[in-house]
Scaffold this motif. Structure first.
Motif, PDB file in Angstrom:
ATOM      1  N   GLN A  53      46.501  35.386  17.875  1.00 16.12           N
ATOM      2  CA  GLN A  53      46.691  33.944  18.055  1.00 16.12           C
ATOM      3  C   GLN A  53      48.076  33.468  17.593  1.00 16.12           C
ATOM      4  N   ASP A  54      48.843  34.345  16.992  1.00 16.05           N
ATOM      5  CA  ASP A  54      50.191  33.963  16.556  1.00 16.05           C
ATOM      6  C   ASP A  54      51.067  33.720  17.801  1.00 16.05           C
ATOM      7  N   PRO A  55      51.792  32.594  17.887  1.00 21.57           N
ATOM      8  CA  PRO A  55      52.583  32.282  19.091  1.00 21.57           C
ATOM      9  C   PRO A  55      53.626  33.338  19.432  1.00 21.57           C
ATOM     10  N   GLN A  56      54.386  33.797  18.435  1.00 13.57           N
ATOM     11  CA  GLN A  56      55.413  34.782  18.725  1.00 13.57           C
ATOM     12  C   GLN A  56      54.820  36.111  19.213  1.00 13.57           C
ATOM     13  N   PHE A  57      53.714  36.498  18.626  1.00 16.45           N
ATOM     14  CA  PHE A  57      53.083  37.752  19.061  1.00 16.45           C
ATOM     15  C   PHE A  57      52.511  37.591  20.466  1.00 16.45           C
ATOM     16  N   ALA A  58      51.953  36.414  20.769  1.00 18.07           N
ATOM     17  CA  ALA A  58      51.437  36.164  22.123  1.00 18.07           C
ATOM     18  C   ALA A  58      52.557  36.198  23.145  1.00 18.07           C
ATOM     19  N   ALA A  59      53.751  35.607  22.807  1.00 18.52           N
ATOM     20  CA  ALA A  59      54.909  35.652  23.724  1.00 18.52           C
ATOM     21  C   ALA A  59      55.361  37.076  23.921  1.00 18.52           C
ATOM     22  N   TYR A  60      55.315  37.870  22.869  1.00 13.38           N
ATOM     23  CA  TYR A  60      55.712  39.276  22.981  1.00 13.38           C
ATOM     24  C   TYR A  60      54.804  40.025  23.964  1.00 13.38           C
ATOM     25  N   LEU A  61      53.509  39.761  23.876  1.00 13.65           N
ATOM     26  CA  LEU A  61      52.569  40.416  24.797  1.00 13.65           C
ATOM     27  C   LEU A  61      52.832  39.988  26.248  1.00 13.65           C
ATOM     28  N   GLN A  62      53.158  38.717  26.439  1.00 14.55           N
ATOM     29  CA  GLN A  62      53.454  38.243  27.797  1.00 14.55           C
ATOM     30  C   GLN A  62      54.718  38.926  28.344  1.00 14.55           C
ATOM     31  N   ARG A  63      55.725  39.071  27.486  1.00 18.67           N
ATOM     32  CA  ARG A  63      56.942  39.753  27.953  1.00 18.67           C
ATOM     33  C   ARG A  63      56.653  41.201  28.313  1.00 18.67           C
ATOM     34  N   MET A  64      55.806  41.826  27.513  1.00 23.56           N
ATOM     35  CA  MET A  64      55.482  43.222  27.788  1.00 23.56           C
ATOM     36  C   MET A  64      54.672  43.346  29.078  1.00 23.56           C
ATOM     37  N   ALA A  65      53.784  42.387  29.309  1.00 25.23           N
ATOM     38  CA  ALA A  65      52.988  42.438  30.532  1.00 25.23           C
ATOM     39  C   ALA A  65      53.841  42.133  31.753  1.00 25.23           C
ATOM     40  N   GLY A  66      54.831  41.195  31.656  1.00 25.07           N
ATOM     41  CA  GLY A  66      55.696  40.864  32.785  1.00 25.07           C
ATOM     42  C   GLY A  66      56.716  41.924  33.052  1.00 25.07           C
ATOM     43  N   GLY A  67      57.150  42.642  32.037  1.00 20.90           N
ATOM     44  CA  GLY A  67      58.129  43.700  32.224  1.00 20.90           C
ATOM     45  C   GLY A  67      57.528  44.904  32.873  1.00 20.90           C
TER      46      GLY A  67
END
Length: 239
Positions: A225-239
């Motif tokens: 639920q941490d915002p920065q960790f969630a953004a990291y997961l989104q970047r990894m999924a989009g990459g």
């Protein structure tokens, strides 16, 4: 017949008189046998002379049972039953010392060894050892600050920085409470099984797996639920 001839007790008897119990002389031409003291009709006790007395129950009606024999057979059965009970009582302590479960020991049959607690001494040692390891893990989990700092370092080194690292402390505290509750339940269940002499070593193993899974839930919830960790997961999924 002249008056000077000898006479017996009876003038008209052709057989000389004998005293009771007198044995006749064979030279007289008479059978040599003992003359009974009483008449041939019977004896003083009422039995016919020459016939043996009847045995006990000889003239009993059909179906009659000798109570003496019945009582004798009953006593023999009681003696056999008492001997069997005494033999079983002597063998029972030996079976318990050998660790055999009740009713499982037979003649010429080896019984598995069992300790005072647990299904065997090895089971008892394994169970106690695993519980000690679990206790050490619970004690370490009580250091909330140290555990939270360790988790933060691992996440930031392998993934990304957290926007709210302080939230990990609350998650680690919940994890510590879960571990304590699970450990107490595992100890209680293990003691009951050890006293019942049942296999118990697997109980701490299962308890450790359950505690690990439940303890990870609050920590993973905070991290995901941490915002920065969630953004990291989104970047990894989009990459």
């Amino acid at each position: 017949m002249s008056g000077d001839e000898p006479r017996g007790t009876d003038d008209w008897s052709a057989v000389p008189a004998h005293d009771p119990g007198h044995v006749a002389d064979p030279s007289d031409g008479l059978e040599a046998r003992r003359t009974p003291a009483t008449s041939g009709a019977g004896t003083p006790d009422g039995r016919v002379h020459g016939r043996p007395a009847p045995g006990y129950g000889e003239y009993a009606p059909e179906g009659w049972v000798n109570p003496v024999l019945v009582e004798q057979e009953r006593r023999e059965q009681e003696e056999r039953s008492r001997a069997l009970r005494e033999q079983a009582a002597r063998e029972t302590p030996r079976d318990h010392r050998a660790g055999a479960p009740s009713g499982a020991t037979g003649v010429g049959r080896a019984a598995p060894a069992a300790g005072r607690f647990g299904a065997s001494p090895l089971d008892f040692v394994l169970t106690v050892g695993l519980l000690v390891i679990g206790l050490w893990s619970v004690i370490e989990s009580l250091s909330v600050g140290t555990t939270a700092s360790t988790i933060r370092t691992v996440v930031e080194q392998q993934y990304t920085d957290l926007s709210d690292p302080a939230a990990l402390s609350s998650a680690v505290l919940v994890r510590a409470v879960v571990l304590v509750v699970v450990f107490v339940l595992v100890v209680w269940w293990s003691v009951r099984r050890l006293r019942a002499r049942r296999w118990t070593f697997w109980v701490p193993l299962v308890g450790g797996v359950v505690a690990t899974v439940l303890g990870m839930v609050p920590v993973m919830v905070v991290i995901f639920q941490d915002p920065q960790f969630a953004a990291y997961l989104q970047r990894m999924a989009g990459g």
